[in-house]
Design an enzyme around this catalytic site. Structure first.
Site, mmCIF file in Angstrom:
data_model
loop_
_atom_site.group_PDB
_atom_site.id
_atom_site.type_symbol
_atom_site.label_atom_id
_atom_site.label_comp_id
_atom_site.label_asym_id
_atom_site.label_seq_id
_atom_site.Cartn_x
_atom_site.Cartn_y
_atom_site.Cartn_z
ATOM 1 N N CYS A 1 -7.703 0.931 -19.327
ATOM 2 C CA CYS A 1 -7.564 2.321 -19.762
ATOM 3 C C CYS A 1 -8.803 3.144 -19.449
ATOM 4 O O CYS A 1 -9.924 2.671 -19.565
ATOM 5 C CB CYS A 1 -7.308 2.341 -21.266
ATOM 6 S SG CYS A 1 -7.213 3.984 -21.947
ATOM 7 N N CYS B 1 0.625 2.487 7.055
ATOM 8 C CA CYS B 1 -0.367 1.493 7.476
ATOM 9 C C CYS B 1 -1.577 2.135 8.153
ATOM 10 O O CYS B 1 -2.723 1.825 7.829
ATOM 11 C CB CYS B 1 0.252 0.478 8.442
ATOM 12 S SG CYS B 1 1.657 -0.406 7.758
ATOM 13 N N HIS C 1 0.830 -1.203 0.000
ATOM 14 C CA HIS C 1 0.000 0.000 0.000
ATOM 15 C C HIS C 1 0.865 1.253 0.000
ATOM 16 O O HIS C 1 0.455 2.303 0.483
ATOM 17 C CB HIS C 1 -1.003 -0.003 1.154
ATOM 18 C CG HIS C 1 -0.370 -0.157 2.508
ATOM 19 N ND1 HIS C 1 0.316 0.849 3.128
ATOM 20 C CD2 HIS C 1 -0.318 -1.211 3.351
ATOM 21 C CE1 HIS C 1 0.751 0.436 4.311
ATOM 22 N NE2 HIS C 1 0.399 -0.825 4.463
#
Ligand SMILES: [Zn+2]
Ligand SMILES: [Zn+2]
Ligand SMILES: [Zn+2]
Ligand SMILES: [Zn+2]
Ligand SMILES: [Zn+2]
Ligand SMILES: [Zn+2]
Lengths: 222, 609
Positions: free
Chosen positions: B399, B359, B354
């Site tokens: 896309c 966190c 991430h």
């Protein structure tokens, strides 16, 4: 023969042959792995005079994993779920030992009825009731024993709460006072809603002084 | 607690910085990609980047070695055997210092608490709660605990005695016939005269078969490594040598059962390792299924470190299960999910990578998304209507540049605005204009504005997540195109890998982009946030460009040009991604980021009027 089957069969026949025991174990149908246990409520408790039935499931890895038990009969007790009959008892979980038997476990359930552990509750609302007012709790437990477990009912006590035979009194089942329920009902709320709200708030004994009417109305409007 | 606990004084081998698993390895990918991968190198390899952490990957055997070192140490100090040292260390959660301290203070109580020895002489086992009048047969299994008390006297004397206590032998194998009364196993009720029985130091004897079934059930059904005596209320724990002798007896059982028990034994070894790893905050077990590697990351061991770094690590293995590492399959598997490395976050369980957001903020964002999922549901929908002709359009690639099949209207999937405005007049799609539509006096419109603000970020977040999921399709499509290229042009297999590399890069950058929206949602207004969103926008534009190029039709004669274009754009995307990750990570290290909500470990937001 399968060790599990051999052991369960022996347990069932041992229990049958023991004429002095109050514990009974019967088959539901053909399977020896789904059983019905029963025992009388212990004397000197609100459960006295009732007969309590227990659903027993023998897991595949019995006796190395604990037997699964829950009450079939509805019980008003801090360590038993008033809705599902699920039981909070250490020997049914991590304190299980393979030397324990169905019979000894049922005896443990019987003695659990004698000595509730409200600090380790299965049913938080019932446990709160127990902690707030033991006498009010015992009245309700006695009433439950009467209507669900065939108990004799309260011993000539004010005679309140208990309706006629066959008629179940929702107020007594919830462990509440009729006067309280009536009072909030006259404010225009549905009776069953009032009972739910007061039960959730633990509107009993010394607690009543702590709960304002506004708080009750707020709960009722939820 | 294990947080300040270090392995041992003579350690160093496992934490040597020079030997650190190099995080840049994921740049190089497979071995067969090496000569090609050089085209794509952005910065010089070697030095750790600010968004990477130092970590080391350990196999199960390597962790077992660490455990063994502690065990040997304890054996040496206390003069106990391996079994006892293991039980003691496990009981103390592998905190060696505390164990030594406690043992010096009162050896007996530690030995009892760890289940090595029975409590003081021959007292009946502690009754189980609400079990006073039950279990008539448990009394018949109770025998004087002679061995237990003998061990105790030795152990308690160890404090002053010169000679170390003799190692307890908590196992007995006996034939039941030695006593006058015939033995009946209290579990299976078997009373065969030649019944083999076993007991721990407590002398609670049960037949060998029951012990085996019990141990197997504990390990397999409960994933339990601490296996107590079967007698009710007896707290003795079966030592490793006892379990081993039960599961792997010298006299061979039937081969099928033997194999089963061997698997159970190795499962137990894994449980021991997992327990050890769980006790040590600088270690984490790889969360990928059936992987038994461990990652050591001391720099992310403390909670406070997680406010300055995002510890993305990898255990070193690839693929799911064992099959993916089969070299015969690797060429096929390397394109899809199967060949992916075991990347995970050392600091949390929410998502494997991430970055760039820490966190705590990532967790906060996910919670918000969960709580608001009702209101946000409509955006998750995978279909939208063309803003020009209202025909339904399904998104089927990564896309965002959509072209309506029916009316040829070109628009942006995210904001539904015409694509022309995005392409030339720049990409203003990533930034929510907070000035619009806010009527300060109208509370209702303010709450609507706050929902719209959230939806702005959520929409883009969800879009990149969706695109990344669809990129599996893109992988498959790309693979097909690569095959075609090899046929229609003179390019070799190596030479068409640029397509694969580009898809991987798009995939990776979409993950970065996704989390930048979670970060931007919580960033306090100001210059820093604007710079952050500028970098975000540049990356997003670069990714959409490359993504579009990948989905375009391929004509044979254009392949050399395409190859050049894709390679250039891939390098550029990589560079933009580096900038976002690098700058955000530096910002955390410098304490530059300010939030618009309270975040643990940061100053509370300053109210700006
Ligand atoms: Zn046995
Ligand atoms: Zn024992
Ligand atoms: Zn792994
Ligand atoms: Zn994390
Ligand atoms: Zn259209
Ligand atoms: Zn747009």
């Amino acid at each position: 023969m399968d060790a599990r089957l051999r052991r369960v069969n022996k347990e069932i026949s041992d229990c049958k042959n023991d004429k002095t025991s109050q514990i009974k174990i019967e088959l539901f149908d053909e399977s020896p792995f789904h059983l019905k246990g029963s025992f009388p409520g212990p004397e000197g408790t609100p459960y006295e005079g009732g007969l309590f039935e227990v659903d027993i499931v023998i897991p595949d890895s019995y006796p190395f994993q604990p037997v699964k038990m829950k009450f079939i009969t509805k019980v008003y007790h801090p360590n038993v779920s008033s809705a599902s009959g699920a039981i909070c008892l250490d020997i049914l979980k991590d304190a299980w030992s393979p030397v324990l038997t169905l019979k000894s476990t049922l005896i443990s359930l019987q003695s659990l009825l004698c000595s509730p552990e409200p600090n380790d509750p299965q049913d938080a609302e019932v446990a709160k009731h127990y902690m707030t007012s033991k006498s009010s709790f015992e009245e309700t437990a006695t009433y439950w024993t009467q209507i669900y477990a065939g108990g004799p009912g309260p011993k000539e006590k004010k005679g309140k709460g208990v309706g006629g035979k066959g008629v179940q009194d929702e107020v007594a089942i919830a462990g509440l006072e009729r006067a309280h329920v009536d009072r909030f009902e006259t404010l225009g709320f549905e009776r069953s809603k009032v009972i739910d709200a007061l039960r959730r708030l633990n509107y009993r004994g010394p607690n009543i002084a702590q709960i304002t009417d506004d708080r009750v109305v707020e709960e009722l409007l939820k | 607690m294990g947080s300040d606990y270090e392995y041992s004084d003579d350690d160093g081998e496992y934490y040597d910085d020079e030997e650190m698993f190099d995080g840049t390895q994921d740049e190089g990918d497979d071995v067969d990609m090496d000569n090609f991968g050089d085209d794509f190198k952005v910065a010089g390899k070697g030095k750790r980047k600010s968004y990477e952490v130092d970590y080391d990957s350990l196999s199960q055997q390597a962790v077992e070695k660490l455990m063994q070192r502690d065990v040997d140490h304890i054996c040496g100090i206390f003069g106990v055997d391996t079994d006892t040292a293991n039980l003691l260390l496990r009981h103390m959660k592998w905190n060696k210092e505390r164990l030594i301290e406690k043992f010096m203070d009162n050896a007996t109580s530690v030995l009892v608490a760890a289940g090595v020895a029975a409590p003081e002489p021959a007292s009946p086992p502690a009754p189980v709660r609400t079990h006073n009048n039950s279990a008539p047969n448990s009394s018949t299994t109770r025998r004087p605990t002679t061995r237990g008390s003998k061990l105790l006297s030795l152990a308690s004397g160890s404090k002053s005695a010169k000679s170390p206590p003799s190692t307890p032998k908590p196992m007995q194998r006996q034939l039941s016939k030695k006593q006058d009364e015939p033995f009946v196993c209290q579990i299976c009720f078997n009373d065969a005269p030649d019944l083999q029985t076993l007991s721990l130091g407590c002398d609670h004897a049960f037949c060998t078969e029951c012990w085996t079934d019990y141990i197997v059930s504990k390990i397999r059904d409960e994933s339990e490594h601490s296996i107590r005596c079967m007698a009710e209320g007896c707290a003795l724990v079966a030592p490793d040598s006892f379990i081993r002798s039960v599961l792997l007896p010298e006299t061979g059982a039937d081969p099928e059962k033997q194999e089963f028990n061997e698997k159970t034994w190795s499962r137990l070894q894994e449980l021991f390792v997992r327990h050890f790893v769980g006790c040590n905050s600088s270690l984490k077990f790889c969360p990928y299924p059936s992987c038994t590697n461990t990652v050591s990351c001391p720099s992310a061991a403390s909670k406070s470190s997680l406010t300055t770094i995002v510890p993305t690590v990898s255990c070193g293995a690839r693929g799911i299960g064992n099959s993916a590492q089969d070299p015969a399959q690797s060429q096929q598997a390397s394109l899809g999910l199967q060949g992916k490395e075991h990347k995970f976050c050392f600091g949390c369980d929410i998502e494997s990578d991430h970055r760039p957001v820490i966190c705590g903020v990532a967790r906060m964002w996910l919670k918000k998304c969960r709580d608001d999922s009702e209101t946000a549901n409509w955006i998750k929908s995978n279909t939208k209507e063309c803003s020009a002709c209202q025909s339904t359009i399904e998104k089927n690639g990564g896309c965002n540049h959509m072209t309506c099949k029916k009316c040829k209207h070109e628009f942006c999937w995210v904001c539904m605005g015409p694509w022309s405005e995005h392409g030339t007049a720049w990409y203003s799609c990533n930034r929510f204009d907070e000035k619009t539509g806010v009527d300060a006096r109208d509370a209702q419109s303010r709450s609507r504005a706050s929902l719209e603000r959230y939806l702005h970020y959520y929409n883009r977040w969800a879009n990149h997540e969706q695109s990344a999921k669809l990129s599996l399709d893109l992988y498959a499509k790309t693979e097909k195109k690569m095959e075609e290229m090899q046929i229609t042009s003179a390019l070799t297999w190596i030479e068409v890998q640029f397509m694969k590399k580009a898809v991987e890069e798009v995939d990776k950058c979409r993950m970065t982009l996704k989390w930048t929206y979670a970060m931007a949602y919580y960033l306090a207004k100001g210059n820093e946030k604007e710079l952050f969103e500028d970098n975000q926008r540049d990356l997003e534009k670069a990714v959409e460009d490359l993504s579009e190029l990948l989905e375009s039709q391929i004509e044979a004669e254009q392949i050399p040009t395409l190859r050049q274009q894709v390679t250039n754009k891939t390098v550029y995307v990589q560079k933009r991604n580096e900038i976002v990750l690098e700058d955000t990570a530096n910002g955390f290290l410098e304490g530059r980021w300010r939030w618009n909500v309270p975040v643990p470990g940061f100053d509370d937001p300053v109210e700006t009027a």
